[in-house]
Design an enzyme around this catalytic site. Sequence first.
Site, PDB file in Angstrom:
ATOM      1  N   PHE A 149       0.813  -1.227   0.000  1.00 24.95           N
ATOM      2  CA  PHE A 149       0.000   0.000   0.000  1.00 24.95           C
ATOM      3  C   PHE A 149       0.837   1.263   0.000  1.00 24.95           C
ATOM      4  O   PHE A 149       0.357   2.323  -0.385  1.00 24.95           O
ATOM      5  CB  PHE A 149      -0.943   0.008   1.223  1.00 24.95           C
ATOM      6  CG  PHE A 149      -0.269   0.483   2.489  1.00 24.95           C
ATOM      7  CD1 PHE A 149      -0.171   1.832   2.776  1.00 24.95           C
ATOM      8  CD2 PHE A 149       0.304  -0.422   3.383  1.00 24.95           C
ATOM      9  CE1 PHE A 149       0.467   2.276   3.932  1.00 24.95           C
ATOM     10  CE2 PHE A 149       0.941   0.010   4.532  1.00 24.95           C
ATOM     11  CZ  PHE A 149       1.022   1.365   4.806  1.00 24.95           C
ATOM     12  N   GLU A 176      -4.935  -3.810  -1.608  1.00 21.60           N
ATOM     13  CA  GLU A 176      -6.384  -3.557  -1.524  1.00 21.60           C
ATOM     14  C   GLU A 176      -6.691  -2.268  -0.755  1.00 21.60           C
ATOM     15  O   GLU A 176      -7.831  -1.843  -0.692  1.00 21.60           O
ATOM     16  CB  GLU A 176      -7.126  -4.761  -0.933  1.00 21.60           C
ATOM     17  CG  GLU A 176      -6.649  -5.267   0.413  1.00 21.60           C
ATOM     18  CD  GLU A 176      -5.498  -6.273   0.327  1.00 21.60           C
ATOM     19  OE1 GLU A 176      -4.487  -5.974  -0.339  1.00 21.60           O
ATOM     20  OE2 GLU A 176      -5.591  -7.333   0.971  1.00 21.60           O
ATOM     21  N   ARG A 177      -5.644  -1.637  -0.159  1.00 22.39           N
ATOM     22  CA  ARG A 177      -5.900  -0.405   0.604  1.00 22.39           C
ATOM     23  C   ARG A 177      -6.059   0.807  -0.304  1.00 22.39           C
ATOM     24  O   ARG A 177      -6.799   1.720  -0.016  1.00 22.39           O
ATOM     25  CB  ARG A 177      -4.739  -0.110   1.562  1.00 22.39           C
ATOM     26  CG  ARG A 177      -4.265  -1.307   2.338  1.00 22.39           C
ATOM     27  CD  ARG A 177      -4.703  -1.242   3.781  1.00 22.39           C
ATOM     28  NE  ARG A 177      -4.347  -2.467   4.444  1.00 22.39           N
ATOM     29  CZ  ARG A 177      -5.134  -3.538   4.546  1.00 22.39           C
ATOM     30  NH1 ARG A 177      -6.356  -3.526   4.049  1.00 22.39           N
ATOM     31  NH2 ARG A 177      -4.725  -4.633   5.148  1.00 22.39           N
ATOM     32  N   CYS A 281       9.526   2.139   3.424  1.00 22.14           N
ATOM     33  CA  CYS A 281      10.495   1.073   3.676  1.00 22.14           C
ATOM     34  C   CYS A 281      11.887   1.653   3.855  1.00 22.14           C
ATOM     35  O   CYS A 281      12.776   0.986   4.356  1.00 22.14           O
ATOM     36  CB  CYS A 281      10.486   0.071   2.542  1.00 22.14           C
ATOM     37  SG  CYS A 281      10.919   0.820   0.977  1.00 22.14           S
ATOM     38  N   GLU A 384       9.005  -3.913  13.038  1.00 24.58           N
ATOM     39  CA  GLU A 384       8.833  -2.774  12.130  1.00 24.58           C
ATOM     40  C   GLU A 384       7.528  -2.087  12.527  1.00 24.58           C
ATOM     41  O   GLU A 384       6.447  -2.665  12.373  1.00 24.58           O
ATOM     42  CB  GLU A 384       8.743  -3.264  10.678  1.00 24.58           C
ATOM     43  CG  GLU A 384       8.606  -2.123   9.689  1.00 24.58           C
ATOM     44  CD  GLU A 384       8.387  -2.600   8.257  1.00 24.58           C
ATOM     45  OE1 GLU A 384       7.749  -3.645   8.036  1.00 24.58           O
ATOM     46  OE2 GLU A 384       8.865  -1.909   7.343  1.00 24.58           O
TER      47      GLU A 384
HETATM   48  P1  NAD Z   1       1.597  -6.551   3.099  1.00 19.39           P
HETATM   49  O1  NAD Z   1       2.632  -7.597   3.168  1.00 19.39           O
HETATM   50  O2  NAD Z   1       0.493  -6.551   4.083  1.00 19.39           O
HETATM   51  O3  NAD Z   1       0.873  -6.580   1.654  1.00 19.39           O
HETATM   52  C1  NAD Z   1       1.619  -6.620   0.457  1.00 19.39           C
HETATM   53  C2  NAD Z   1       0.816  -7.389  -0.591  1.00 19.39           C
HETATM   54  O4  NAD Z   1       0.616  -8.733  -0.138  1.00 19.39           O
HETATM   55  C3  NAD Z   1      -0.566  -6.802  -0.843  1.00 19.39           C
HETATM   56  O5  NAD Z   1      -0.828  -6.823  -2.217  1.00 19.39           O
HETATM   57  C4  NAD Z   1      -1.494  -7.734  -0.065  1.00 19.39           C
HETATM   58  O6  NAD Z   1      -2.759  -7.846  -0.647  1.00 19.39           O
HETATM   59  C5  NAD Z   1      -0.762  -9.071  -0.123  1.00 19.39           C
HETATM   60  N1  NAD Z   1      -1.033  -9.877   1.072  1.00 19.39           N
HETATM   61  C6  NAD Z   1      -1.272  -9.442   2.330  1.00 19.39           C
HETATM   62  N2  NAD Z   1      -1.480 -10.478   3.169  1.00 19.39           N
HETATM   63  C7  NAD Z   1      -1.382 -11.595   2.420  1.00 19.39           C
HETATM   64  C8  NAD Z   1      -1.495 -12.999   2.725  1.00 19.39           C
HETATM   65  N3  NAD Z   1      -1.745 -13.422   3.950  1.00 19.39           N
HETATM   66  N4  NAD Z   1      -1.323 -13.874   1.721  1.00 19.39           N
HETATM   67  C9  NAD Z   1      -1.065 -13.454   0.484  1.00 19.39           C
HETATM   68  N5  NAD Z   1      -0.940 -12.142   0.133  1.00 19.39           N
HETATM   69  C10 NAD Z   1      -1.090 -11.226   1.092  1.00 19.39           C
HETATM   70  O7  NAD Z   1       2.383  -5.147   3.109  1.00 19.39           O
HETATM   71  P2  NAD Z   1       1.769  -3.686   3.198  1.00 19.39           P
HETATM   72  O8  NAD Z   1       1.277  -3.442   4.572  1.00 19.39           O
HETATM   73  O9  NAD Z   1       0.858  -3.432   2.059  1.00 19.39           O
HETATM   74  O10 NAD Z   1       3.073  -2.796   2.925  1.00 19.39           O
HETATM   75  C11 NAD Z   1       3.965  -2.400   3.926  1.00 19.39           C
HETATM   76  C12 NAD Z   1       5.169  -3.322   3.992  1.00 19.39           C
HETATM   77  O11 NAD Z   1       5.880  -3.299   2.756  1.00 19.39           O
HETATM   78  C13 NAD Z   1       6.181  -2.880   5.035  1.00 19.39           C
HETATM   79  O12 NAD Z   1       6.660  -4.023   5.704  1.00 19.39           O
HETATM   80  C14 NAD Z   1       7.283  -2.245   4.215  1.00 19.39           C
HETATM   81  O13 NAD Z   1       8.568  -2.225   4.820  1.00 19.39           O
HETATM   82  C15 NAD Z   1       7.272  -3.095   3.006  1.00 19.39           C
HETATM   83  N6  NAD Z   1       7.905  -2.433   1.862  1.00 19.39           N
HETATM   84  C16 NAD Z   1       9.131  -2.908   1.463  1.00 19.39           C
HETATM   85  C17 NAD Z   1       9.784  -2.295   0.396  1.00 19.39           C
HETATM   86  C18 NAD Z   1      11.116  -2.787  -0.068  1.00 19.39           C
HETATM   87  O14 NAD Z   1      11.592  -2.337  -1.102  1.00 19.39           O
HETATM   88  N7  NAD Z   1      11.746  -3.697   0.657  1.00 19.39           N
HETATM   89  C19 NAD Z   1       9.167  -1.212  -0.255  1.00 19.39           C
HETATM   90  C20 NAD Z   1       7.916  -0.780   0.182  1.00 19.39           C
HETATM   91  C21 NAD Z   1       7.278  -1.412   1.244  1.00 19.39           C
END
Ligand code: NAD
Length: 461
Positions: A149, A176-177, A281, A384
């Site tokens: 998101f 989805e957010r 991130c 985090e």
């Molecule tokens: P998230 O892991 O909750 O969601 C990411 C994606 O995974 C979404 O599309 C979501 O629908 C899907 N997802 C969520 N739960 C799932 C499940 N149980 N099974 C399958 N798919 C699932 O992450 P978020 O809250 O959207 O984003 C924030 C996170 O992303 C933070 O941890 C941040 O550090 C990380 N991030 C990392 C980078 C990087 O380059 N390393 C960059 C941006 C964000």
Amino acid sequence: MKEIHHWIDGKEVKGTSGRFADVFNPATGEVQARLSLATRAELDAAVDSAARAQVKWGGTNPQRRARVMMKFVDLLNRDMDKLAEALSSEHGKTFPDAKGDVQRGLEVIEFCIGAPHLLKGDYTDSAGTGIDMYSMRQPLGVVAGITPFNFPAMIPLWKMGPALAAGNAMILKPSERDPSVPLMLAQLLQEAGLPDGVLQVVNGDKESVDAILDNPVIQAVGFVGSTPIAQYIYERAAATGKRAQCFGGAKNHMIIMPDADLDQAADALVGAGYGAAGERCMAISVAVPVGEKTADALIEKLVPRIEKLKVGPWTAGDDVDYGPVVTRAAKENIHRLVQSGIDQGAELVVDGRDFSLQGYEDGFFVGPHLFDRVTPEMDIYRTEIFGPVLSTVRAGSYEEAIGLAMNHEYGNGTAIFTRDGDAARDFANRINIGMVGINVPIPVPLAITPLAAGRNPASAT
Ligand code: NAD
């Protein structure tokens, strides 16, 4: 209530699952739309159709594909404000920050205009007697992007630019957010000349992610999100023989040496710690001053700067430093972790718990928090937080400070503030974390540099 669906075969397609997710306006706390969540069957149908569209797209010469990217860049610039508005209204980040989100993604598309040069193969003369060999770079077929998101423009653009320029078709499963911007990007790509079916935006949750991972036609998955989900996707994608690149969470440390310019360091920490409400991130979430004197002086400089931060809705334009966090659940999680920090003995120097904004009482705003005397066993250090909470861990020496950063479970980026060239060089050479800043708080990758995120545990001290 507005409903948001999928983008399949060049048009908006209504979801059939009857399952929906709420899309909030984080500034007011109201639900502003319902997002259709795809079924496995819907996902599989989108993949089949993408596979058919890919044949022609993959056979289109790379220069023509690059011209679509060129036109796409024009359209992104044309619609920058519209995209940023949609982004801010679902994510909550400030308007300038939202434009930065689009801009950083746009730069990747600019880079992809040069893809024809990168797609050339190699030629080996006389690999054997009378035999020459050549290698070609070919598209994989259908690939998928699963995105978080916090950068709803930049990260989908990271994924789609290279995949499409190389001749693949792509299934994008955005967060989805905040799903509106990815759908707008798909429409702009169509206007830029991308054939229908080559980019399918399928909205959904775990069901559609699992369908991506199990689908045998999909050859590769690019994921960005939290670490537990990254690990899950990596394992399940590998089990079905897919290439998988999965980026996870972060806990970025900034070391402040006794010889650092403390005003510069404090300014940097405030921007990197609280910008975008800490939902980056590449946010700095741990400050590691070296020595008690440095720590005392740093805290003294940080407090007034943090207390001056303006928190508000994106509609306030340049007048706000950061906006609300993305959901009520995110806000509650941050408050829970702050409470754990207090319970476990950290010193809450700036307390944002009672923050409230007149007229936006139900919004997901979180006031800025600063902790001092955090120790490595505490949950606020190990987890985090992804909110406007900066933890200070006092280190007795440079070795202790670098050891903290190198041994933490997470590490996307790191930074050191020092005036000593030897310390800066030693840090850059020894630190086992990808993106390294020297007197720069957030070493954000550019389109022309690698994103060397993550850490290499083998080299930890
Ligand atoms: P998230 O892991 O909750 O969601 C990411 C994606 O995974 C979404 O599309 C979501 O629908 C899907 N997802 C969520 N739960 C799932 C499940 N149980 N099974 C399958 N798919 C699932 O992450 P978020 O809250 O959207 O984003 C924030 C996170 O992303 C933070 O941890 C941040 O550090 C990380 N991030 C990392 C980078 C990087 O380059 N390393 C960059 C941006 C964000």
